[in-house]
Write a protein that holds these residues in place. Structure first.
Motif, PDB file in Angstrom:
ATOM      1  N   LEU A   9       3.903   5.704  -5.782  1.00 32.16           N
ATOM      2  CA  LEU A   9       3.716   5.803  -7.229  1.00 32.16           C
ATOM      3  C   LEU A   9       3.019   7.099  -7.592  1.00 32.16           C
ATOM      4  O   LEU A   9       3.431   7.809  -8.504  1.00 32.16           O
ATOM      5  CB  LEU A   9       2.860   4.640  -7.746  1.00 32.16           C
ATOM      6  N   LYS A  10       1.965   7.395  -6.873  1.00 34.59           N
ATOM      7  CA  LYS A  10       1.193   8.600  -7.177  1.00 34.59           C
ATOM      8  C   LYS A  10       1.998   9.859  -6.873  1.00 34.59           C
ATOM      9  O   LYS A  10       2.030  10.801  -7.662  1.00 34.59           O
ATOM     10  CB  LYS A  10      -0.115   8.601  -6.386  1.00 34.59           C
ATOM     11  N   ARG A  11       2.692   9.848  -5.741  1.00 28.32           N
ATOM     12  CA  ARG A  11       3.422  11.037  -5.315  1.00 28.32           C
ATOM     13  C   ARG A  11       4.646  11.289  -6.190  1.00 28.32           C
ATOM     14  O   ARG A  11       4.885  12.414  -6.607  1.00 28.32           O
ATOM     15  CB  ARG A  11       3.825  10.877  -3.856  1.00 28.32           C
ATOM     16  N   ARG A  12       5.423  10.260  -6.483  1.00 27.45           N
ATOM     17  CA  ARG A  12       6.690  10.464  -7.186  1.00 27.45           C
ATOM     18  C   ARG A  12       6.594  10.312  -8.693  1.00 27.45           C
ATOM     19  O   ARG A  12       7.375  10.912  -9.420  1.00 27.45           O
ATOM     20  CB  ARG A  12       7.741   9.488  -6.656  1.00 27.45           C
ATOM     21  N   ARG A  15       0.836  -1.212   0.000  1.00 24.59           N
ATOM     22  CA  ARG A  15       0.000   0.000   0.000  1.00 24.59           C
ATOM     23  C   ARG A  15       0.869   1.260   0.000  1.00 24.59           C
ATOM     24  O   ARG A  15       0.534   2.256  -0.651  1.00 24.59           O
ATOM     25  CB  ARG A  15      -0.954  -0.026   1.194  1.00 24.59           C
ATOM     26  N   GLY A  16       1.998   1.237   0.681  1.00 22.91           N
ATOM     27  CA  GLY A  16       2.927   2.367   0.651  1.00 22.91           C
ATOM     28  C   GLY A  16       3.521   2.565  -0.732  1.00 22.91           C
ATOM     29  O   GLY A  16       3.732   3.698  -1.173  1.00 22.91           O
ATOM     30  N   PHE A  17       3.773   1.476  -1.426  1.00 18.12           N
ATOM     31  CA  PHE A  17       4.262   1.555  -2.805  1.00 18.12           C
ATOM     32  C   PHE A  17       3.246   2.267  -3.686  1.00 18.12           C
ATOM     33  O   PHE A  17       3.602   3.107  -4.512  1.00 18.12           O
ATOM     34  CB  PHE A  17       4.557   0.146  -3.332  1.00 18.12           C
ATOM     35  N   PHE A  18       1.952   1.956  -3.503  1.00 14.56           N
ATOM     36  CA  PHE A  18       0.896   2.628  -4.268  1.00 14.56           C
ATOM     37  C   PHE A  18       0.936   4.141  -4.027  1.00 14.56           C
ATOM     38  O   PHE A  18       0.826   4.929  -4.956  1.00 14.56           O
ATOM     39  CB  PHE A  18      -0.491   2.108  -3.887  1.00 14.56           C
TER      40      PHE A  18
END
Length: 95
Positions: A58-61, A52-55
């Motif tokens: 992805l959006k932020r970076r 979930r942190g990876f998700f």
């Protein structure tokens, strides 16, 4: 002693290394049927909170959003949550 300031990196989206777990996850999320957190965790060896942190990262970076698909009644093998439902995610371009 003062630490040297790192040179700024190239602007824009970063690409994951060839064969990296991130690339594997992106491929799973681009499938038409998408993927569940459990499927991604099993494929990568990550914990569910890491997926979930990876998700979020992805959006932020990288400007990529993992969109929620239908949560119940799909024929994707996964552990079932409350009331027999589970969440399937798929990549969509943010914008």
């Amino acid at each position: 002693m003062v630490k040297p300031v790192p040179a700024p990196g190239p602007a824009g989206q970063r690409k994951p290394r060839e064969g990296a777990k991130q690339q594997q996850v992106l491929a799973m999320l681009r499938r038409p049927e998408g993927a569940t957190v459990v499927q991604i965790a099993e494929a990568t060896g990550w914990q569910a909170h890491t997926v979930r942190g990876f998700f979020a990262g992805l959006k932020r970076r990288q400007g990529i959003a993992a969109r929620l698909l239908s949560g119940s009644g799909r024929s994707v093998p996964a552990r079932k949550g409350a009331k027999g439902s589970y969440t399937v995610y798929r990549i969509t371009e943010a914008g």
